[in-house]
Design a protein around this motif. Sequence first.
Motif, PDB file in Angstrom:
ATOM      1  N   UNK A  84       0.845  -1.196   0.000  1.00  0.00           N
ATOM      2  CA  UNK A  84       0.000   0.000   0.000  1.00  0.00           C
ATOM      3  C   UNK A  84       0.884   1.250   0.000  1.00  0.00           C
ATOM      4  N   UNK A  85       1.985   1.192   0.728  1.00  0.00           N
ATOM      5  CA  UNK A  85       2.902   2.337   0.796  1.00  0.00           C
ATOM      6  C   UNK A  85       3.569   2.626  -0.539  1.00  0.00           C
ATOM      7  N   UNK A  86       3.656   1.631  -1.397  1.00  0.00           N
ATOM      8  CA  UNK A  86       4.269   1.816  -2.712  1.00  0.00           C
ATOM      9  C   UNK A  86       3.379   2.590  -3.680  1.00  0.00           C
ATOM     10  N   UNK A  87       2.092   2.615  -3.404  1.00  0.00           N
ATOM     11  CA  UNK A  87       1.136   3.265  -4.309  1.00  0.00           C
ATOM     12  C   UNK A  87       1.467   4.759  -4.399  1.00  0.00           C
ATOM     13  N   UNK A  88       1.423   5.281  -5.597  1.00  0.00           N
ATOM     14  CA  UNK A  88       1.629   6.725  -5.796  1.00  0.00           C
ATOM     15  C   UNK A  88       3.050   7.174  -5.552  1.00  0.00           C
TER      16      UNK A  88
END
Length: 72
Positions: free
Chosen positions: A30-34
């Motif tokens: 999730x932290x990798x998104x964006x």
Amino acid sequence: MVVGAKVVDAQTGATISTGRAIARYLGYFVSLIGLCVGYLWVGFDPKKQGWHDHIAGTVVVRKRPTVVFEQA
């Protein structure tokens, strides 16, 4: 381990459970998104928590160094 960091529960300071560790690991994705905004969030968060830490309810702390004194 190299830098003396430990992941603990954000509210109690206790060692995290296996389920919480899995949630934190899945939170990495999730932290990798964006463009890795979840990781950059650490620089702006007062408790220095990334999105993966917020998801799992964890925080990274430094362990106190153990000092051994030699007696002469």
